[in-house]
Design an enzyme around this catalytic site. Structure first.
Site, PDB file in Angstrom:
ATOM      1  N   GLU B  44      -6.389   3.040 -11.429  1.00 51.97           N
ATOM      2  CA  GLU B  44      -5.680   2.461 -10.284  1.00 51.97           C
ATOM      3  C   GLU B  44      -5.221   1.040 -10.649  1.00 51.97           C
ATOM      4  OE1 GLU B  44      -8.428   2.142  -7.039  1.00 51.97           O
ATOM      5  OE2 GLU B  44      -6.922   1.487  -5.586  1.00 51.97           O
ATOM      6  N   LYS B 115      -1.079   5.123  -1.793  1.00 57.19           N
ATOM      7  CA  LYS B 115      -2.440   5.318  -1.261  1.00 57.19           C
ATOM      8  C   LYS B 115      -2.439   5.270   0.267  1.00 57.19           C
ATOM      9  CE  LYS B 115      -7.075   3.428  -2.272  1.00 57.19           C
ATOM     10  NZ  LYS B 115      -7.774   2.367  -3.058  1.00 57.19           N
ATOM     11  N   CYS B 148      -8.351   6.766  -5.539  1.00 61.15           N
ATOM     12  CA  CYS B 148      -9.651   6.154  -5.220  1.00 61.15           C
ATOM     13  C   CYS B 148     -10.202   6.550  -3.845  1.00 61.15           C
ATOM     14  CB  CYS B 148      -9.550   4.637  -5.374  1.00 61.15           C
ATOM     15  SG  CYS B 148     -11.158   3.851  -5.711  1.00 61.15           S
TER      16      CYS B 148
END
Lengths: 272, 272
Positions: B44, B115, B148
């Protein structure tokens, strides 16, 4: 609601021997009470055994809610002042049966949950439940119940978690299967994940004792709200009694950082 | 679609040093290609580093889709004929930024995912995405991407899984925290569970290298469709390169018993 003593007693019910299974479960309830347990979890289909050939055989072994096993469990829970969660083969109308679990409070009503997600040949035998896992406000905290394969559906675990459950009691019969050497059984891994993403305690009670060629993981486990085991969590296909003192109040704090809350972070409108 | 070689290269980006991070990622792409990788996953925010003080700092380090880092990744992926999934700080309009990941095919278009579930202070910095994780039909199979903390929402992993993803590539930066001795980090446990309940392969690439007081798990892992690790799965906060040859076609078989299918067993009408 400080620490609550939770026990999982991993036993070997005998298929079709309700008398034996009653005696075995009664002994387990008395033993847990002697240990100071406030909550006892027993395996799935503790009352009947598991590997039925067909629905007729299951029906013959089934019990209604006022049958001898549930009556005994209720009597012992009241006498010994503990909560019992245990599986039984529930007699329904019209020759049908459900794979059910009873959550028995010493003084309260008995709550029954019917397994909603059926495993393998269970689909040929049991009528699945349509009701969500109950969440019962007990003297020691809010307790939910589901059964075995239900745990493999994270959406299903969300329901009692979002309804405020502190502890999820799960009677299971995990059939054994292959896994890489040194790896914790996947069923236990999924229990850990379910607990952590909800900040919910989970006590899963497995069984042992071969039935008609089926072996079991023997993987009973009690995990905390971070998803880490407090007892069990190994494949141990023999009798075992897990004991853990759980700070159930921790489940009321769903925050995992200064800006994250495991339930408020959900974005349900995006999940459709 | 027989075995597909997947690499996760766990590196230490330097906060704010885009030139260094470009060189480091280019070296990783060349190295993975030399190993015969067909898919490479990088961490990330590989392009920028992670621990921003505020949105202004993040904006100054962000890049648009035709910026130098993504252009280089695209060039290398084409030259070396591999798929790259890596995180970057995406420049949006009006001074905003997203925590994004690019899925770069050698010959196809570049796919960008933003995200959707932000971790901790990311909420003060990034604009969350509203689009589901893309599922891209590549030369080696159907590949999805998320980032994540997205992995901590099982409902989110369901979306690309139900859309037919074979492999989920997940750039992550897992901040380290306490865990019981001997326990596998919980982030890895959740990756295992997500894979198993969907019969989906997952490659999660973590980072190392302290940033402004934050350490990382260093828990990169590649898991199979049963949820068992094929590489990594330990806390190893140092550089490491995981390599696994994955039979991605196994993800197309969602059956886990004669009567069970991990997706068809879902009962969505009961999950509301």
């Amino acid at each position: 609601m400080s620490h609550v003593r939770v026990v999982c007693h991993q036993l070997a019910p005998r298929l079709g021997d309700a008398h034996y299974n009653r005696a075995l479960s009664a002994e387990a309830i008395r033993g847990a009470a002697a240990l100071g347990a406030q909550v006892l979890v027993l395996p799935e289909l503790m009352q009947s055994g598991y590997v039925f050939n067909d629905v007729q055989e299951a029906y013959a072994l089934s019990e209604p809610l006022d049958g001898p096993t549930l009556t005994l469990w209720k009597t012992l829970a009241s006498q010994l002042n503990l909560i019992v969660a245990a599986g039984f083969c529930e007699r329904l109308a019209d020759g049908k049966v459900a794979n059910s679990a009873a959550l028995i409070e010493p003084d309260g009503p008995m709550t029954v949950y019917r397994k909603a997600h059926l495993w393998d040949r269970e689909k040929l035998i049991f009528t699945p439940g349509d009701a969500p896992p109950p969440v019962v406000e007990t003297a020691v905290g809010r307790i939910a119940v589901m059964i075995c394969y239900d745990l493999e559906l994270p959406e299903w675990v969300r329901r009692p978690a979002l309804a405020g459950a502190d502890l999820l009691c799960a009677p299971v019969n995990w059939p054994d299967g292959p896994r890489p050497a040194g790896e914790r059984p996947g069923e236990i891994v999924r229990v850990q994940a379910n607990a952590a993403v909800n900040r919910l305690f989970i006590a899963a009670c497995d069984r042992h004792g071969q039935e008609r060629g089926v072996d079991w993981v023997g993987g009973s486990v009690i995990v905390d709200a971070d998803g880490y085991p407090q007892a069990g969590a190994v494949a141990h296909p023999a009798e075992q009694r897990l004991v853990a003192d759980l700070p159930l109040a921790q489940s009321r704090d769903k925050c995992i950082s200064a800006h994250n809350h495991v339930h408020q972070d959900r974005r349900p409108s995006l999940y459709r």
